[in-house]
Design an enzyme around this catalytic site. Sequence first.
Site, PDB file in Angstrom:
ATOM      1  N   ASP A 190      20.987 -19.402  -0.992  1.00  0.00           N
ATOM      2  CA  ASP A 190      20.852 -20.025  -2.215  1.00  0.00           C
ATOM      3  C   ASP A 190      20.226 -21.196  -2.010  1.00  0.00           C
ATOM      4  OD1 ASP A 190      21.654 -21.854  -4.469  1.00  0.00           O
ATOM      5  OD2 ASP A 190      22.588 -19.873  -5.094  1.00  0.00           O
ATOM      6  N   ASP A 226      29.266 -16.203   1.695  1.00  0.00           N
ATOM      7  CA  ASP A 226      28.960 -16.230   0.231  1.00  0.00           C
ATOM      8  C   ASP A 226      27.386 -15.837  -0.047  1.00  0.00           C
ATOM      9  OD1 ASP A 226      31.739 -17.027   0.068  1.00  0.00           O
ATOM     10  OD2 ASP A 226      31.264 -18.941  -0.356  1.00  0.00           O
ATOM     11  N   PHE A 258      20.876 -30.837  17.663  1.00  0.00           N
ATOM     12  CA  PHE A 258      19.758 -30.509  17.520  1.00  0.00           C
ATOM     13  C   PHE A 258      18.740 -31.459  18.104  1.00  0.00           C
ATOM     14  CE2 PHE A 258      21.512 -27.161  15.075  1.00  0.00           C
ATOM     15  CZ  PHE A 258      20.245 -26.388  15.150  1.00  0.00           C
ATOM     16  N   ASP A 305      13.617 -16.089  -9.043  1.00  0.00           N
ATOM     17  CA  ASP A 305      14.367 -16.104  -7.743  1.00  0.00           C
ATOM     18  C   ASP A 305      13.979 -15.194  -6.708  1.00  0.00           C
ATOM     19  OD1 ASP A 305      16.126 -17.878  -8.893  1.00  0.00           O
ATOM     20  OD2 ASP A 305      17.170 -16.331  -9.877  1.00  0.00           O
ATOM     21  N   ASP A 353       6.061 -18.278   3.620  1.00  0.00           N
ATOM     22  CA  ASP A 353       5.726 -17.611   4.912  1.00  0.00           C
ATOM     23  C   ASP A 353       7.173 -17.861   6.014  1.00  0.00           C
ATOM     24  OD1 ASP A 353       2.456 -18.035   5.099  1.00  0.00           O
ATOM     25  OD2 ASP A 353       3.810 -16.936   3.973  1.00  0.00           O
ATOM     26  N   ASP A 403      10.401 -15.633  -2.938  1.00  0.00           N
ATOM     27  CA  ASP A 403      10.265 -15.570  -1.615  1.00  0.00           C
ATOM     28  C   ASP A 403      10.828 -14.285  -0.705  1.00  0.00           C
ATOM     29  OD1 ASP A 403       9.436 -17.945  -1.499  1.00  0.00           O
ATOM     30  OD2 ASP A 403      11.394 -19.061  -1.095  1.00  0.00           O
ATOM     31  N   GLU A 462       0.863  -1.124   0.083  1.00  0.00           N
ATOM     32  CA  GLU A 462      -0.045  -0.216  -0.084  1.00  0.00           C
ATOM     33  C   GLU A 462       0.735   1.312  -0.087  1.00  0.00           C
ATOM     34  OE1 GLU A 462      -0.171  -2.450   1.930  1.00  0.00           O
ATOM     35  OE2 GLU A 462       0.493  -1.787   4.186  1.00  0.00           O
ATOM     36  N   CYS A 464      18.087 -40.671  14.281  1.00  0.00           N
ATOM     37  CA  CYS A 464      19.517 -40.354  14.217  1.00  0.00           C
ATOM     38  C   CYS A 464      19.873 -40.221  12.490  1.00  0.00           C
ATOM     39  CB  CYS A 464      20.567 -41.349  14.738  1.00  0.00           C
ATOM     40  SG  CYS A 464      20.169 -41.236  16.330  1.00  0.00           S
ATOM     41  N   GLU A 498      13.848 -29.880  21.020  1.00  0.00           N
ATOM     42  CA  GLU A 498      12.384 -30.157  20.424  1.00  0.00           C
ATOM     43  C   GLU A 498      11.358 -29.461  20.426  1.00  0.00           C
ATOM     44  OE1 GLU A 498      11.561 -33.642  19.194  1.00  0.00           O
ATOM     45  OE2 GLU A 498      13.936 -33.854  19.287  1.00  0.00           O
TER      46      GLU A 498
END
Lengths: 674, 674
Positions: free
Chosen positions: A157, A167, A417, A178, A398, A181, A132, A656, A421
């Site tokens: 990338d 980079d 990681f 491209d 999103d 997003d 807007e 794993c 959780e």
Amino acid sequence: MPRGERTLRLQHGSRIEALCVLGGHVRADVFGAAPAGAVAFGVKHTEGVSVDVLFRGRAEPEAVPGAGTRWPLDEGTALRFSMSRASSEVNDNKVTVSFFAEGGKPINQAGVFLTGVGISLDVDADQDGVVEKNSPNKASWAWGPEGHGAILLVSCDKEFPFIPPSDCGHEQVFNREDLLDMAQMVLRTEGPQRLPRGYEIVLSISANDADKVGVFHVQNPFFGQRYVQVLGRRKLFHAVPYPGGAAELDFFVEGLRFPDETFSGLVSIHVSLLEPLAEVWDLGGGCWGERRGERSRFLPQGIPHSPIFTDTVVFRVAPWIMTPSTLAPVNLFVCSMKDNYLFTKEIQTLAAKAGCKLKVCFGYINRGDRWMQGWPWAGQAWDGAFWERRFLFRQGPDFGYVHKEPLFEATASLDSFGNVEVSPPVSVAGKEYPLGRILIGSSFPAPAGRRMTGLVRDFLYAQRVQAPVELYSDWLAVGNVNEFVTFVPTSDKKRFRMLLASPAACYRLFREKQKEGQGQATMFKGYSGTDTKRVTINKVLSNDVLTQQNQYVQRCIDWNRDILKKELGLLEEDIIDLPALFKLDKQGKAVPYFPNTVTMIVLAKDLGIPKPFGPVAGGECCLERRIRALLEPLGLCCRFLEDVASYHGSLGEVRCGTNVQRRPFAFKWWHCTP
Amino acid sequence: MPRGERTLRLQHGSRIEALCVLGGHVRADVFGAAPAGAVAFGVKHTEGVSVDVLFRGRAEPEAVPGAGTRWPLDEGTALRFSMSRASSEVNDNKVTVSFFAEGGKPINQAGVFLTGVGISLDVDADQDGVVEKNSPNKASWAWGPEGHGAILLVSCDKEFPFIPPSDCGHEQVFNREDLLDMAQMVLRTEGPQRLPRGYEIVLSISANDADKVGVFHVQNPFFGQRYVQVLGRRKLFHAVPYPGGAAELDFFVEGLRFPDETFSGLVSIHVSLLEPLAEVWDLGGGCWGERRGERSRFLPQGIPHSPIFTDTVVFRVAPWIMTPSTLAPVNLFVCSMKDNYLFTKEIQTLAAKAGCKLKVCFGYINRGDRWMQGWPWAGQAWDGAFWERRFLFRQGPDFGYVHKEPLFEATASLDSFGNVEVSPPVSVAGKEYPLGRILIGSSFPAPAGRRMTGLVRDFLYAQRVQAPVELYSDWLAVGNVNEFVTFVPTSDKKRFRMLLASPAACYRLFREKQKEGQGQATMFKGYSGTDTKRVTINKVLSNDVLTQQNQYVQRCIDWNRDILKKELGLLEEDIIDLPALFKLDKQGKAVPYFPNTVTMIVLAKDLGIPKPFGPVAGGECCLERRIRALLEPLGLCCRFLEDVASYHGSLGEVRCGTNVQRRPFAFKWWHCTP
């Protein structure tokens, strides 16, 4: 000054030229511009300018300038003018102040030629997909369903997820597709075909924001749609050629970093209008230096331009969002290596059943790939739930793509990681967590406690939309929360259950079986991850040390259970205890005694559970039977994966070697109220 | 778990012992503890325990246990109990569950011996000077007059303000009076004379907070009041010997760091009750391992304690607060060096007149002092308003002492303290800034812009209570905002005026004087900081380059003027333009053409103003006369300090060699609503 009042210096004997940005106000001191001896003044102006006369800084209603009106000259007397329409030609409007001596004798004049120009930098501040014009909310950001503010994805990338951040986003040329997003930003200008000489329009970001945002613009609209970076690292400024007339220039903006402890997530982009030092002096009488004529062409040397208008837009970079295991799977990734062919086959069957795509990554490709080089976590990627996370964040337009160095620098396993959780959406004492809450494994206050490094913890807290809960995972050798807790989807009102590893449940089961006369039932049949000594229910139950150790482990899990109940607003009936046993290593840290079923892979209703190799009686593993009895009434389908143990030794976990990309939340993260 | 429910595992055939923290709830699964074949149960308990029976997780009103009552045993059936009074002896309460088979035959029992213990860690959460017991607000913090939460000062060794932070607050021993500026924290315990064997009480801080807080406790109350550090850097845990009975242990807490970009200012301190693995098994029947007797003395090896209760208090570290020049002075510091004797004398007279104490610091002391070594800003301290800042922050018991390394690491002059000013309290469009707003010099968006380093900017923003305004000071060679703006106190309703350097005002004055026939009046008489060429009003006014440069400078100042008006809510009549001239150096940056009067030292109504050495006509400097005319009607007293020029060359500023400690704000910073 955006929306403020800009000070302009008039001078008797001079007529200067100035740009007047539409919507802005210019204030000119009349008293200060008057020649000696002046006691009154009058004002004339063209139609395109609105002029107020201010006495001691305040506009008086009757003080509307018109032909012939004269006002007394007093300290603080000023003009305030503005333009509401863009000029079609340079200097097509003017304001002239005439000064009068006692008795009404005209003494001198001061004037300004005005060119009206409209400039606005615009974004989609109401998150409806439309950029807007000049939204009142474009320079601020507010959370919640009633909130506002533009958003930005963190991208890198796409074909090379492992490209080092240094980079990323630099010197890249993109095609139009491209940019899908990226967030759109529009620079709207309105005015004459050319700006007066020396004026410049500059887009800029602060040095602070330079590593957080990249801005792209079409390079040459006539030779294909090639987009080049105009702002970002090493590019704090970009001069925008003034297009003339009424124009809209499209820019595309990407985030380069997720919020973290040192970055709130907000970035600002500015457009400024720069003015050269005034150089027109075409009225008689003294300007400051009391000369005229030739100096009107004198261009000051080495004097920088000064800004006369700045417009700012604010974006919030999308947070790192984790998807709980209760969300539907889209792709299941498995790393194929020479020793896990059987495991890969099993996973394939599971994926087929769950109806999600299996993507096999070949170890040699990833490990040998140049994009992997120098990444300290390259090995860890397959060892924790790392891959899962990477793909989880690619949640459609999103959400952003994870690319955050510090997360991967830590080597302690509390930072892996598996140690992070996320719960399903929960409501806790009236507070909604529509994207769930992150569960962080941490140490509990004890002198020897390890702890997730502050960097990772702080990063997770900085995301804000999945407010972390700190659990106590340091009692485990690997220290990962997924060793004792997971979540499975259900179709009832609660929509999920929390599964906890439970030594107490295992002892209860084993004692039941012993009472039923199955004390000689043997464990670990066909299990290749342990030695060949025969282990029976009786042996387990008579092992005092193991009992003590599991009492301790149960207490550690109970500590977490109590936190989880409180912080996720859970009741006992929302929790299912899965039989599990642990033993303590030489450091007093717990490792699974048999494959840990709670570290299952959850593909909607289909569960890939590490085969526990429990005591077999009547041709059936009593652990598998109990787990089925607990989970299948909820509509879940248990599949015990045999090859996990050999694949990962006695600590075997299905997760794993696999990673799941899940369907993102339908809920929009900016509707959270953190 | 503070205030949550703690899970306790009962087991048929066993009676365990447990601590019950007053105010907490313990939940024990009855179904899970039942022996095979049990279909009903009954509960007995001593008077000191309250027990609810929960069916499927919910207490039912009729389910109050009593002698003889039996309930059906079902999954999810549990007990919830709590104690409201501390035990006078260990295990003086108990809960016994009896299990019954079909037909009412008693099978077995499960029991727990309970010891009630009160523990609370307390702070002054309502900021009234009293450490109340178990305030509901002790673990959270809220800004504003209706807010709450304990506060903490940032302190360092008082006698050695230059002690490096790494030496601060460590291994120090304090006397009671050293603790006056620290916040009090009280650990209150209530219970039997001893705790059951193996229990421990531990105070702890997170590794994250370890460099932000220090906690002190009396070392040996019988041998003088010596206080030693028990928590801080390298001391994350401190075991507190259980005092027995009802006791209050005093701790003293100091902040070690101001808030900054990576530190919100909030620190947490915890007390935890640690439990050893249960070791009492005195009922018959099977515990987990179905054995008894000798194992009751078996102490598990290498099994850590687990926490059963944690109580947390939160402090906010006092922000770095700057005092505006409009606050009354307390001490005036001047650095005495061999070449500034005259300057020191002048300052002495000024201080005497203003009624504030003069403290002369001898250069050799400070520069040679070992505490100064290694400080990159040691020289800068005398060159900017650095010293002023250091002393400003020592604002009595409500404020902390500055000790922040990064602030002093920067060498660019945009980072010097002259580049940070603070406004008097202002109200802007309904928003109150009761402690004023910090003014940061920065660059305006132009390709060559310098900028205050992010570290310093972010530090200033992180203080929150004096929300910064970013000005444009990069057009100046030194880049300090105090070169163009200052504030003086007035006794009218506004309470202050903002003074701005103004080339326009100077040209206006000079042209007036020229019109009055004083064009030959000579500047720089007696000024030792410049060459001996005669400079007259005529010469200045006919210098085209100087005129152009000052037009540019005026525009730069006007840009700031517009920001300041908007961000401080000022009107034109709140601003006074002091005549000033600048010239541009080879880099195009502005330096004062004559001593810059706006960099005056403000001691309440008494102003120490750099003598401008302006054009002298009729034996009087027309600049001094004009400045007096502008300021004296406001009740201010102007004193022009002659020796400034020789002291600091042509850029002379009175502030450079002086620093003022001012009376702190009466307003309490925690009543701000940032």
